[in-house]
Scaffold this active site. Structure first.
Site, mmCIF file in Angstrom:
data_model
loop_
_atom_site.group_PDB
_atom_site.id
_atom_site.type_symbol
_atom_site.label_atom_id
_atom_site.label_comp_id
_atom_site.label_asym_id
_atom_site.label_seq_id
_atom_site.Cartn_x
_atom_site.Cartn_y
_atom_site.Cartn_z
ATOM 1 N N CYS A 133 0.817 -1.224 0.000
ATOM 2 C CA CYS A 133 0.000 0.000 0.000
ATOM 3 C C CYS A 133 0.850 1.273 0.000
ATOM 4 C CB CYS A 133 -0.946 -0.004 1.193
ATOM 5 S SG CYS A 133 -0.224 -0.569 2.734
ATOM 6 N N HIS A 244 -1.974 6.767 3.932
ATOM 7 C CA HIS A 244 -0.526 6.758 4.143
ATOM 8 C C HIS A 244 0.080 8.028 3.543
ATOM 9 C CE1 HIS A 244 -0.896 2.779 5.554
ATOM 10 N NE2 HIS A 244 -0.369 2.096 4.569
#
Ligand SMILES: NC(=O)c1ccc[n+]([C@@H]2O[C@H](COP(=O)([O-])OP(=O)(O)OC[C@H]3O[C@@H](n4cnc5c(N)ncnc54)[C@H](OP(=O)(O)O)[C@@H]3O)[C@@H](O)[C@H]2O)c1
Length: 336
Positions: A133, A244
């Site tokens: 990710c 993120h």
């Protein structure tokens, strides 16, 4: 494939953080699903998941679950992918794997469609891997700069959300925040995450590098076809639910100033440049969206390195959306 052109789709890990978003993304993007087969562990026996107005029973993982299936998304554990992805591929399905198991295999393409979609053709084993990710957002920000001026070196520092460690990670942060940050004791993360920053994602290796830092380095090199790219990584976990972030310090091979970098980023599909009075790229600003936002683009006062800040939703572009985009690209390429 059915005569109507719709595809039978299985999702292994349909009850998890990524699997749940994957079902939504398939629906949102109008992926032509004929039959949807949600699969999970024995723990989920008897549960149901919502898809396209239906409430579908979650099935157990067994070889016959892949009969007549065109595409299988694996969004469970690495061990399951190792054991079951070849089985699904042998039964004729295209496997799109979210785990780390197959990513670095030479005969498995590791794909972010906007960056290296052409590699899909190399899926000789019937398995395509979707990156970590964190890697997805980082390569989406690096590729426009690479195309504009080449890459000489990259230093990447990440600030990763709790949900990057799955449903259990998201739950741990929520419970700690609800308890005022003192309890319960950490199970998923290496230290309490609420009101804190934990300078370790996943596990530490003998060299002192974490497994997450190694994955970010190796996967970035593979996706960018730059096996010798000098890339140094530091991955941290922050008390954010979803999204993120990464601070990137990039040295290009040829001169590229901040304006040139902004221009390259703004013109790249899937990247949203947010580098003016409209605001700053933040995890909250990108959660629930598929774009990778980039901002704070500036040159170092001396030298020719550029700083930038990049954010993306780890469950969507970092995982589910990227996997569905791979399936869409495979379909467009006649592989499905
Ligand atoms: N979270 C992220 O941001 C992210 C991003 C990119 C990639 N990934 C990768 O995507 C995968 C899924 O991650 P996640 O975050 O969604 O994890 P998660 O929330 O922990 O979900 C794991 C899923 O796997 C299923 N599962 C576990 N053991 C199983 C078994 N023995 N048989 C069948 N199903 C089993 C679980 O089913 P039960 O509900 O029945 O336990 C659940 O559906 C992992 O490989 C992860 O590394 C995650």
């Amino acid at each position: 494939m059915s005569r109507s052109g719709s595809l039978n789709v299985a999702v292994v890990g349909a009850t998890g953080a990524v699997g749940g978003v994957l079902l939504r993304v398939l629906e949102e993007r109008g992926f032509p699903v004929g039959r949807l087969i949600p699969l999970a562990s024995a723990r989920s026996a008897g549960t149901r998941v919502a898809f396209a107005g239906d409430c579908l029973p979650v099935g157990a993982l067994e070889p016959r679950a892949f009969e007549g299936v065109d595409v299988v998304f694996f969004a469970a554990t690495g061990e399951l992918s190792r054991e079951w992805a070849p089985e699904a591929a042998a039964r004729g399905a295209l496997v799109i794997d979210k785990s780390g198991t197959w990513r670095m295999q030479a005969d498995v393409p590791l794909v972010v469609p906007e960056v290296n979609g052409a590699c899909l053709r190399g899926a000789s084993r019937g398995i395509v891997a979707s990156p970590n990710c964190t890697t997805v957002g980082v390569v989406m920000a690096l590729e426009p700069l690479r195309r504009a001026a080449g890459l000489a070196s990259v230093v990447a520092t990440t600030f990763q959300a709790a949900s990057g460690a799955g449903q259990a990670g998201a739950d741990e942060l929520r419970e700690q925040l609800a308890a005022g940050g003192v309890a319960p004791a950490p199970r998923v993360f290496a230290a309490p995450l609420a009101h804190n920053v934990v300078p370790l994602c996943e596990t530490l290796g003998a060299s002192g590098e974490s497994s997450e830092e190694r994955k970010l380095r190796e996967e970035t090199r593979k996706i960018l076809s730059a096996p010798r790219l000098a890339i140094s990584t530091l991955c941290t976990r922050v008390p954010v639910a979803v999204g993120h972030s990464a601070g990137l310090l990039v040295e290009t091979e040829r001169p590229l100033d901040a304006d040139g970098a902004r221009q390259a980023l703004a013109g790249f599909p899937g990247v949203e440049l947010l580098d003016d009075a409209r605001g700053l790229p933040t995890p909250l600003g990108v959660a629930g969206r598929d774009v990778v936002q980039v901002g704070r683009v500036r040159c170092e006062p001396e030298g020719r390195r550029l700083w930038l800040w990049q954010v993306s939703d780890n469950l969507r572009k970092g995982a589910a959306t990227n996997a569905v985009q791979i399936a869409e690209a495979a379909r467009a390429a006649g592989m499905l």
